[in-house]
Scaffold this active site. Structure first.
Site, mmCIF file in Angstrom:
data_model
loop_
_atom_site.group_PDB
_atom_site.id
_atom_site.type_symbol
_atom_site.label_atom_id
_atom_site.label_comp_id
_atom_site.label_asym_id
_atom_site.label_seq_id
_atom_site.Cartn_x
_atom_site.Cartn_y
_atom_site.Cartn_z
ATOM 1 C CE LYS A 26 18.312 -10.157 -10.240
ATOM 2 N NZ LYS A 26 16.902 -10.309 -8.485
ATOM 3 N NE ARG A 53 20.478 -5.474 -19.773
ATOM 4 C CZ ARG A 53 20.866 -4.152 -19.659
ATOM 5 N NH1 ARG A 53 21.543 -4.351 -18.615
ATOM 6 N NH2 ARG A 53 20.723 -3.120 -19.752
ATOM 7 C CG ASN A 71 18.840 -1.159 -22.928
ATOM 8 O OD1 ASN A 71 17.174 -1.071 -22.680
ATOM 9 N ND2 ASN A 71 19.892 -1.129 -22.662
ATOM 10 N N GLY A 72 16.074 0.799 -24.854
ATOM 11 C CA GLY A 72 16.748 2.507 -24.530
ATOM 12 C C GLY A 72 15.129 3.350 -25.147
ATOM 13 C CD1 TRP A 98 9.742 -5.339 -18.703
ATOM 14 C CD2 TRP A 98 10.230 -3.644 -19.602
ATOM 15 N NE1 TRP A 98 9.343 -5.109 -17.527
ATOM 16 C CE2 TRP A 98 9.368 -3.869 -18.581
ATOM 17 C CE3 TRP A 98 10.693 -2.264 -19.849
ATOM 18 C CZ2 TRP A 98 8.587 -2.520 -17.072
ATOM 19 C CZ3 TRP A 98 9.439 -1.461 -19.129
ATOM 20 C CH2 TRP A 98 8.670 -1.477 -18.105
ATOM 21 C CE LYS A 104 10.614 -9.446 -3.031
ATOM 22 N NZ LYS A 104 12.360 -8.526 -2.844
ATOM 23 C CG HIS A 155 -2.520 8.034 12.360
ATOM 24 N ND1 HIS A 155 -3.176 8.861 13.117
ATOM 25 C CD2 HIS A 155 -1.513 7.069 13.067
ATOM 26 C CE1 HIS A 155 -2.606 9.368 14.207
ATOM 27 N NE2 HIS A 155 -2.114 8.458 14.151
ATOM 28 C CD GLU A 158 12.537 -6.304 0.230
ATOM 29 O OE1 GLU A 158 11.881 -5.131 -0.662
ATOM 30 O OE2 GLU A 158 13.238 -7.354 -1.090
ATOM 31 C CD GLU A 161 9.508 -8.853 -7.101
ATOM 32 O OE1 GLU A 161 10.185 -8.287 -8.254
ATOM 33 O OE2 GLU A 161 10.390 -7.963 -5.670
ATOM 34 C CB CYS A 177 16.252 -4.455 -23.786
ATOM 35 S SG CYS A 177 13.764 -3.861 -24.305
HETATM 36 O O1 M6R Z 1 19.115 -3.661 -9.553
HETATM 37 P P1 M6R Z 1 18.697 -2.522 -8.625
HETATM 38 O O2 M6R Z 1 18.794 -3.173 -7.137
HETATM 39 O O3 M6R Z 1 18.833 -1.120 -8.806
HETATM 40 O O4 M6R Z 1 16.830 -3.169 -8.900
HETATM 41 C C1 M6R Z 1 15.658 -1.914 -7.829
HETATM 42 C C2 M6R Z 1 14.859 -2.504 -7.683
HETATM 43 O O5 M6R Z 1 14.523 -2.747 -9.525
HETATM 44 C C3 M6R Z 1 14.541 -3.837 -7.676
HETATM 45 O O6 M6R Z 1 15.405 -3.612 -6.181
HETATM 46 C C4 M6R Z 1 13.201 -4.488 -8.021
HETATM 47 O O7 M6R Z 1 12.013 -3.326 -6.945
HETATM 48 C C5 M6R Z 1 13.089 -6.234 -7.684
HETATM 49 N N1 M6R Z 1 12.401 -6.820 -8.213
HETATM 50 C C6 M6R Z 1 12.456 -6.504 -6.120
HETATM 51 O O8 M6R Z 1 12.237 -7.477 -5.837
#
Ligand code: M6R
Length: 584
Positions: free
Chosen positions: A579, A27, A98-99, A72, A465, A484, A461, A468, A2
């Site tokens: 984000k 957020r 927020n929290g 969120w 991608k 394995h 990675e 998500e 949030c």
């Molecule tokens: O802001 P940060 O790099 O600490 O965020 C970490 C993860 O939340 C962030 O990398 C998340 O996995 C992304 N959505 C990946 O694309």
């Protein structure tokens, strides 16, 4: 997670709050809401959905004191009732939070027993009701606020406004960020400087475990034990990002395409890089902590530091740092990697390591973030504002920055930024091929991504991608691990991305590719070397050493983007995500 924002004084609350909310949507974007105070009345507009859905109603509100929230969901479904602000029973106080209030069930029971009526399922609503009672018991709002905070367990950054407070805002923070902006005749407060930077660049970062009463031209702050705090604002500089994606269809695409410039900028020598290299060379043990994509950067760093500097760097998933704490003591260095600098798991790991005597070097993108401020030394990766939820340019900027630190430490020459710019530009020319592939694979249920050595974290990675952005199940694997177990999943037509550049991993990875091809896999090769193994070849330019992972990231990002586009997924704000992940 949030985002919260508030303002009071010489300002148009509706304008400040809507603009601020747009900047805070990274957020969380499940729901949005605003409360604006006008004399003795308060209007609340809130709704499940994006800021856009409330904006026309908010624009009609008159008043110069208000608070707002973008959510969120943690406690309670995504509904209009659970959207913030939450009001007290008498409607004279509203709160945005927020929290997570861990003891909200007990608090709610007590409040209900005293006759309070709740309208939402959130943990946050207790704060509004508690403030209503406390403001009746204490004449001084600061004392009322302190009394409430002493009852709360968990993490919080909250703001309160309402006719009961006149033109004052109440602000409190513990383990969630909150920063106050001071301007002539007005005061602002938000989770992030970015939300109010248009109005002022004088910021006062509230201390962790403190509260404040904000009035136009006056801020009174105190620690939770009541000790008054001196309010010392600092000047902040913040690059404003484009409010829209410019000529591109999505922020994510723009951010992918920006990478030639980003990587060249991240590779520019700077004193903090040298300082970090020095600190690491003096360390008894080095850890690299991160979450999500930033953790993948930590994994890449392990290979890069081992290769160029002969140094063992232990990658640590931030949420699993507990195991490693026993070794994070005096003499050790923790490289804390984060785009946002606000990820709760990373901050928790850093605080725990710091309290045990470890030295913290933050590798962050967002200036003035909690991590940047809490580190002993900070190296900014210089990616610039990243709006898309999927980390793209911040990842390659992290790789570039971490590689520089490793090379500096080893006393080896740094990569040429102009050459890196050219290599990344060349890799971006794979965009039409990635588009075609995205269309071809849009009906696939699974995708496997495979790499060996430093290319293994790139496979992880790439899989993240794809998941998500495109909502397709994807798995990143170390090439040698296939036999394995996972090889059993390969059948006719199973798509596999083989990260197979012409370095010392090439022939072993190619053999693993052959093993999959023999079982019907459709092989997409990411390589600078021709091979008839690949059913589709995403040919990257010939790169070397630390350049390679940066260049490989590009086709992986482009493929995920185009797969998402072909499947009609929401690109910049994937479902269920945010984000900046500010809860554990
Ligand atoms: O802001 P940060 O790099 O600490 O965020 C970490 C993860 O939340 C962030 O990398 C998340 O996995 C992304 N959505 C990946 O694309």
């Amino acid at each position: 997670m949030c985002g919260i924002i508030g303002c009071t004084g010489r300002c148009e609350a509706a304008e400040v709050l809507t603009k601020g909310l747009r900047r805070l949507e990274y957020r969380g974007y499940d729901s949005a809401g605003v409360a604006v105070v006008d004399g003795d009345s308060m209007a609340i507009v809130k709704r499940a959905g994006r800021v856009d859905s409330i904006e026309p109603y908010v624009r009609a509100l008159r008043g110069s004191t208000g608070i707002a929230h973008t959510r969120w969901a943690t406690h309670g479904k995504v509904t209009d009732e659970n959207a913030h602000p939450h009001a007290s029973c008498d409607g004279r106080i509203a709160v945005v939070h927020n929290g997570i209030i861990e003891n909200y069930r007990e608090l709610r029971e007590e409040l209900e027993a005293r006759g309070h009526r709740f309208r939402s399922d959130t943990d946050s609503e207790v704060i509004a009701h508690m403030l209503e009672d406390a403001l009746r018991s204490f004449e001084d709002p600061l004392q009322a606020l302190l009394a409430v905070c002493r009852e709360l367990r968990g993490s919080y950054a909250f703001l309160a406004a309402g006719p009961a407070l006149g033109d004052a805002l109440l602000a409190a923070r513990k383990d969630s960020p909150l920063v106050v902006g001071l301007a002539k005749g007005a005061v602002y407060a938000s989770s992030d400087v970015y939300a109010f930077i248009e109005w002022t660049d004088d910021a006062y970062f509230l201390e962790n475990g403190s509260v404040a009463v904000l009035r136009p031209g006056e801020v009174r702050a105190a620690l939770l034990d009541g000790t008054p705090l001196e309010v010392r604002p600092v000047k902040v500089a913040f690059e404003m990002s484009e409010p829209d994606a410019g000529a591109y269809a999505h922020h994510t695409f723009r951010e992918i395409m920006e990478q030639p410039e980003v990587v060249a900028r991240a590779l520019a020598p700077r004193p903090e890089v040298d300082e970090a290299a020095r600190a690491i060379s003096e360390a008894s043990q080095v850890f690299a902590v991160g979450a999500g994509t930033s953790y993948h950067a930590a994994l890449v760093a392990r290979y890069v530091f081992a290769d160029v500097a002969g140094l063992d760097v232990q990658p640590v998933l931030a949420s699993e740092h507990g195991l490693f704490l026993r070794w994070m003591g005096p003499g050790s260095v923790v490289l804390a990697i984060s785009q946002s600098g606000e990820t709760a798991d990373v901050l928790e790991a850093v605080r725990a390591a710091k309290s045990r005597g470890a030295r913290i070097i933050s590798v962050v993108n967002v200036p003035h973030s909690s991590l940047e401020r809490e580190g002993d030394l900070s190296v900014n990766v210089r990616a610039g504002p990243e709006v898309g939820v999927a980390a793209t340019k911040s990842f390659t900027a992290q790789l570039a920055t971490l590689s520089m630190i490793a090379l500096r430490m080893a006393g080896r020459p740094l990569p040429d930024p102009e050459r890196a710019r050219r290599l990344v530009s060349e890799a971006l020319r794979l965009e039409p091929a990635a588009r075609e592939l995205g269309n071809r694979l849009k009906g696939s249920d699974d995708l496997y991504l495979v790499g060996r050595g430093v290319h293994y974290p790139l496979a992880l990675e790439g899989a993240l991608k794809v998941k998500e952005l495109a909502y397709v199940h994807a798995e990143g694997l170390a090439a040698g691990e296939l036999k394995h177990g996972t090889l059993a999943m390969i059948e006719d037509g199973t798509p596999v991305v083989l990260i197979n550049p012409g370095d010392d991993t090439h022939s072993d990875t190619a053999s693993n590719g052959e093993e999959m091809k023999a079982r019907g896999a459709f092989i997409i090769g990411i390589s600078d070397v021709e091979s008839d193994l690949y059913d589709v070849h995403l040919r990257i330019p010939e790169a070397r050493g630390v350049e390679l992972p940066i260049v490989e990231a590009i086709p992986l990002q482009l493929l995920a983007y185009h797969l998402a586009l072909a499947r009609g997924a929401e690109i910049d704000r994937p479902r269920n995500l945010a984000k900046s992940v500010t809860v554990k």
